[in-house]
Design a protein around this motif. Sequence first.
Motif, PDB file in Angstrom:
ATOM      1  N   CYS A 188      -4.566  13.709  12.137  1.00 50.07           N
ATOM      2  CA  CYS A 188      -3.639  12.575  12.014  1.00 50.07           C
ATOM      3  C   CYS A 188      -3.148  12.277  10.606  1.00 50.07           C
ATOM      4  CB  CYS A 188      -4.305  11.295  12.546  1.00 50.07           C
ATOM      5  SG  CYS A 188      -4.917  11.442  14.232  1.00 50.07           S
ATOM      6  N   TRP A 189      -3.506  13.081   9.610  1.00 55.63           N
ATOM      7  CA  TRP A 189      -3.258  12.720   8.217  1.00 55.63           C
ATOM      8  C   TRP A 189      -1.792  12.452   7.905  1.00 55.63           C
ATOM      9  CZ3 TRP A 189      -6.778  11.174   4.800  1.00 55.63           C
ATOM     10  CH2 TRP A 189      -6.382  11.038   3.457  1.00 55.63           C
ATOM     11  N   LYS A 190      -0.952  13.495   8.126  1.00 53.74           N
ATOM     12  CA  LYS A 190       0.481  13.251   7.904  1.00 53.74           C
ATOM     13  C   LYS A 190       1.309  14.186   8.777  1.00 53.74           C
ATOM     14  CE  LYS A 190       1.032  16.196   3.779  1.00 53.74           C
ATOM     15  NZ  LYS A 190       1.251  16.228   2.311  1.00 53.74           N
ATOM     16  N   PRO A 191       2.461  13.765   9.285  1.00 57.66           N
ATOM     17  CA  PRO A 191       2.879  12.369   9.292  1.00 57.66           C
ATOM     18  C   PRO A 191       1.796  11.502   9.910  1.00 57.66           C
ATOM     19  CG  PRO A 191       4.587  13.781  10.237  1.00 57.66           C
ATOM     20  CD  PRO A 191       3.367  14.607  10.095  1.00 57.66           C
ATOM     21  N   TYR A 192       1.574  10.321   9.366  1.00 53.20           N
ATOM     22  CA  TYR A 192       0.398   9.550   9.738  1.00 53.20           C
ATOM     23  C   TYR A 192       0.511   8.961  11.138  1.00 53.20           C
ATOM     24  CZ  TYR A 192      -3.167   5.963   9.854  1.00 53.20           C
ATOM     25  OH  TYR A 192      -4.226   5.176  10.236  1.00 53.20           O
ATOM     26  N   PRO A 212      -5.506  21.935  -5.160  1.00 47.34           N
ATOM     27  CA  PRO A 212      -5.148  21.587  -3.778  1.00 47.34           C
ATOM     28  C   PRO A 212      -3.972  20.617  -3.661  1.00 47.34           C
ATOM     29  CG  PRO A 212      -7.512  21.398  -4.124  1.00 47.34           C
ATOM     30  CD  PRO A 212      -6.893  21.578  -5.472  1.00 47.34           C
ATOM     31  N   ILE A 213      -3.727  19.844  -4.721  1.00 44.69           N
ATOM     32  CA  ILE A 213      -2.675  18.840  -4.609  1.00 44.69           C
ATOM     33  C   ILE A 213      -1.299  19.429  -4.895  1.00 44.69           C
ATOM     34  CG2 ILE A 213      -4.261  16.993  -5.199  1.00 44.69           C
ATOM     35  CD1 ILE A 213      -2.917  16.805  -7.932  1.00 44.69           C
ATOM     36  N   SER A 214      -1.272  20.703  -5.221  1.00 45.98           N
ATOM     37  CA  SER A 214       0.018  21.326  -5.454  1.00 45.98           C
ATOM     38  C   SER A 214       0.540  21.946  -4.175  1.00 45.98           C
ATOM     39  CB  SER A 214      -0.114  22.411  -6.521  1.00 45.98           C
ATOM     40  OG  SER A 214       1.074  23.177  -6.560  1.00 45.98           O
ATOM     41  N   ASP A 215       1.797  21.664  -3.864  1.00 43.44           N
ATOM     42  CA  ASP A 215       2.435  22.322  -2.725  1.00 43.44           C
ATOM     43  C   ASP A 215       3.138  23.596  -3.170  1.00 43.44           C
ATOM     44  OD1 ASP A 215       3.376  19.261  -0.974  1.00 43.44           O
ATOM     45  OD2 ASP A 215       1.646  20.586  -0.721  1.00 43.44           O
ATOM     46  N   GLU A 230      -7.040  11.969  -6.319  1.00 43.88           N
ATOM     47  CA  GLU A 230      -5.887  12.879  -6.428  1.00 43.88           C
ATOM     48  C   GLU A 230      -5.308  13.203  -5.044  1.00 43.88           C
ATOM     49  OE1 GLU A 230      -6.146  12.126  -9.532  1.00 43.88           O
ATOM     50  OE2 GLU A 230      -8.201  12.852  -9.630  1.00 43.88           O
ATOM     51  N   SER A 231      -6.202  13.397  -4.066  1.00 44.94           N
ATOM     52  CA  SER A 231      -5.733  13.676  -2.701  1.00 44.94           C
ATOM     53  C   SER A 231      -4.937  12.504  -2.138  1.00 44.94           C
ATOM     54  CB  SER A 231      -6.919  13.952  -1.775  1.00 44.94           C
ATOM     55  OG  SER A 231      -7.469  15.222  -2.042  1.00 44.94           O
ATOM     56  N   TRP A 232      -5.481  11.294  -2.347  1.00 41.42           N
ATOM     57  CA  TRP A 232      -4.766  10.104  -1.852  1.00 41.42           C
ATOM     58  C   TRP A 232      -3.407   9.982  -2.519  1.00 41.42           C
ATOM     59  CZ3 TRP A 232      -6.504   7.789   2.281  1.00 41.42           C
ATOM     60  CH2 TRP A 232      -7.876   7.642   2.518  1.00 41.42           C
ATOM     61  N   ALA A 233      -3.413  10.144  -3.852  1.00 37.24           N
ATOM     62  CA  ALA A 233      -2.195   9.886  -4.632  1.00 37.24           C
ATOM     63  C   ALA A 233      -1.077  10.853  -4.270  1.00 37.24           C
ATOM     64  CB  ALA A 233      -2.517   9.984  -6.126  1.00 37.24           C
ATOM     65  N   THR A 234      -1.452  12.087  -3.932  1.00 41.32           N
ATOM     66  CA  THR A 234      -0.428  13.083  -3.616  1.00 41.32           C
ATOM     67  C   THR A 234      -0.307  13.298  -2.112  1.00 41.32           C
ATOM     68  OG1 THR A 234      -2.124  14.789  -3.904  1.00 41.32           O
ATOM     69  CG2 THR A 234      -0.712  14.313  -5.800  1.00 41.32           C
ATOM     70  N   ASN A 235      -1.137  12.577  -1.370  1.00 41.47           N
ATOM     71  CA  ASN A 235      -1.173  12.685   0.095  1.00 41.47           C
ATOM     72  C   ASN A 235      -1.353  14.121   0.582  1.00 41.47           C
ATOM     73  OD1 ASN A 235      -1.419  11.444   2.543  1.00 41.47           O
ATOM     74  ND2 ASN A 235       0.767  11.402   2.993  1.00 41.47           N
ATOM     75  N   PRO A 238      -7.288  15.802   2.545  1.00 42.70           N
ATOM     76  CA  PRO A 238      -8.550  16.182   1.909  1.00 42.70           C
ATOM     77  C   PRO A 238      -9.374  17.156   2.744  1.00 42.70           C
ATOM     78  CG  PRO A 238      -8.651  13.918   2.715  1.00 42.70           C
ATOM     79  CD  PRO A 238      -7.228  14.367   2.862  1.00 42.70           C
ATOM     80  N   ILE A 239      -9.115  17.210   4.054  1.00 38.49           N
ATOM     81  CA  ILE A 239      -9.823  18.159   4.918  1.00 38.49           C
ATOM     82  C   ILE A 239      -9.596  19.590   4.442  1.00 38.49           C
ATOM     83  CG2 ILE A 239      -9.911  19.121   7.270  1.00 38.49           C
ATOM     84  CD1 ILE A 239     -11.167  16.372   7.098  1.00 38.49           C
ATOM     85  N   TYR A 240      -8.404  19.833   3.911  1.00 42.58           N
ATOM     86  CA  TYR A 240      -8.042  21.191   3.495  1.00 42.58           C
ATOM     87  C   TYR A 240      -8.260  21.435   2.007  1.00 42.58           C
ATOM     88  CZ  TYR A 240      -5.851  21.270   8.078  1.00 42.58           C
ATOM     89  OH  TYR A 240      -5.624  21.192   9.412  1.00 42.58           O
ATOM     90  N   ASN A 241      -8.946  20.506   1.343  1.00 39.44           N
ATOM     91  CA  ASN A 241      -9.095  20.593  -0.106  1.00 39.44           C
ATOM     92  C   ASN A 241      -9.665  21.936  -0.560  1.00 39.44           C
ATOM     93  OD1 ASN A 241     -11.002  20.053  -2.641  1.00 39.44           O
ATOM     94  ND2 ASN A 241      -9.281  18.633  -2.747  1.00 39.44           N
ATOM     95  N   ARG A 242     -10.768  22.325   0.038  1.00 31.89           N
ATOM     96  CA  ARG A 242     -11.391  23.571  -0.399  1.00 31.89           C
ATOM     97  C   ARG A 242     -10.558  24.797  -0.037  1.00 31.89           C
ATOM     98  NH1 ARG A 242     -15.897  24.093  -3.051  1.00 31.89           N
ATOM     99  NH2 ARG A 242     -17.029  22.158  -2.840  1.00 31.89           N
TER     100      ARG A 242
END
Lengths: 265, 400
Positions: free
Chosen positions: A186-190, B103-106, B137-142, B145-149
């Motif tokens: 559910c993360w995004k789109p939220y 991870p926060i880079s697309d 950082e995950s929150w700020a860039t949306n 976080p599940i896919y961080n690693r």
Amino acid sequence: MTNPVFYEEYVSVSGSKIHFIRAGSGEPVVVLHSVEGNLGWLPYLEPIANRFSVYLPTHPGYGKSERPHWLESVSDMAKLYIWLFGAMGLKKVSLIGHFLGGWIAAEIAVMCPQILDRLVLVDSAGIRPHNGEIADIFLLGEEESTRMSFYDSKQVLGYSDMFERDLTVEERAAKLRNREMTARLCWKPYMHDRSLKNLLPGVSVPTLVVWGQDDRIIPVDSGKQFSEALPNASLNLISNCGHIPHLEKPDDLSNLILRHLFHDK
Amino acid sequence: MFLMRFTERAYFHYSEEDVRNSFRSAVRLTFSNSNFNPRIASEMYNYYLDEYEYCDEIGFDGLMLNEHHNTPTCMGAAMNLEAAILARVTKRAKIVLMGNPLPISDNPVRMAEELAEIDLISGGRLVSGFVRGTGVESWATNTNPIYNRERFQEAHDLILKTWETPGPFRWEGKHYEYRVVNPFVRPLQQPHPPVWVPGSASPETMIWAAQHHYPYVFLEADPDVVGDAKAIYAEAANEAGYSPGPQNFGYLFRVHVQDTDEKAYEIGKGFLSGNAGVGRVPMPPEYMNPPGYSSGQGMDRLSKINLRPDRLVGGVDTAGYERVVNLNRIVVGNPDTVIRKLHDVLSVVRPGILAVWTNDGTISHKDTMRCLELMHQEVLPALREIGDELELPGPFDREP
């Protein structure tokens, strides 16, 4: 029927064991749970189990159900459930979905309306409200989003045991896993899908849309949009009720559901 | 021993009261940027850069930068821009990025391009650190976080391939898809700029770093715990066919020098006061730990190695200043005192890379410059000798 006999079973789909609870007899009604995971047998289901065969599956990735490695979205989840119903020999089902479960149910309806008899969407995710936003349960955190879910927690039978008790290590680990699966889906789109609303006009399955009038997680406006997009739907608001009617107003919800399941039959 | 200097480039013109009165009383993520005064910040960015230029002149081997988002505790939201400026205005020191949150880079290919430009303009002085990024950082860039690693690993692999493999090539990954990877900018250093990995002893990250021969830089870890953590790295290194040495490890901690012990002690309090929210006002746990962030496996591994818990409950930012100083977790003093204490810490930790975090919080630019001046005159020469005495080769002395 008080004290129905429960069966706890597993079905394997895509190499993953999917857990479910079953009780009652009659035509199948499948209840799709929300972000908290499978809450198990709740009192509001008893009148329904008197007349129907009620299934409570645990979504893949939650509780006792395994997640197929490829399953990452609500759309994937809906497809797996269509597969699962086939594997269970259920040719035509009615669906009751709450919040996340409602979104999954709506996706199933859009993909495969012919396998559905009736549809019940309870404070369902899937459509963004026109005014306000769906509460960000991730950013708010567990405690605050639980608090916001209820109009009056004193109305909830067993609230203390469900939400205030110290959890065991295993329970905390299970809760964390559920939360992670919800984030995956559910993360995004939220909490919504941009296409869904546009596809609902093609779903003529008789649908009951039920909303707690005081739902602070997902505004009533989303419910209005569901009921307006679906050609054969009605919107019922339960007053003095928040996001989880099956816990806050179980009798009201039971009655609405039963009436809907029997309507025109 | 490789000596580098660090500061978070904090913006500290707000009060603890401001933080307590803000949404969820958190200094990171949701502390309104209406508290950011651009005129003050403009001055600050420039004096922080002045300090780094001075560090280059006085002989630091490295200038260390970091990146954070949505927080006054670090104004380096676009760290690569600061690095690019230093690439042009400094001459000798390595520009050490600790690190780019992958991870926060697309667009990891864009990141590979930016880093290549920095390396080229600096004449091959980039050290390209990579991190997972904090939860904020995950929150700020949306980014989920599940896919961080997963994203960290795939972005790393893609960046390295972009640097090392002649283009054009195609990349069809799980998180990144490119039809034509062929940037017309390749780094100067061959086969690629060094990669270092900073962290807080997350076992999975340490193991990954060891497998890649990337030096691991401990961020303010308890010195008594570092030895056990190094064992995790060493085990993975041995499996990869080599024995790690000091050149595989770095250590960052707060060090401030002034003319007298008393003055250093007083000014050093600034480390823990400007960043009022960090530790002082507890942050909502989900800010640093969104769903999927902490690894259950990591925790198991740590307990297997039988790590003793950090003697500073809550870490350096929360514990009392006096206790922190007594335990040498922050080293303050006149040059002789600092040299002596550094010798003690280095004997235990034995890193080939030492990062001195000379200023933060409310420590003024003026006091920072005096600290750096004293480092130049007395501490850095002594550290060179200590490095030789304790036999602590850095990663440019010996291959990690």
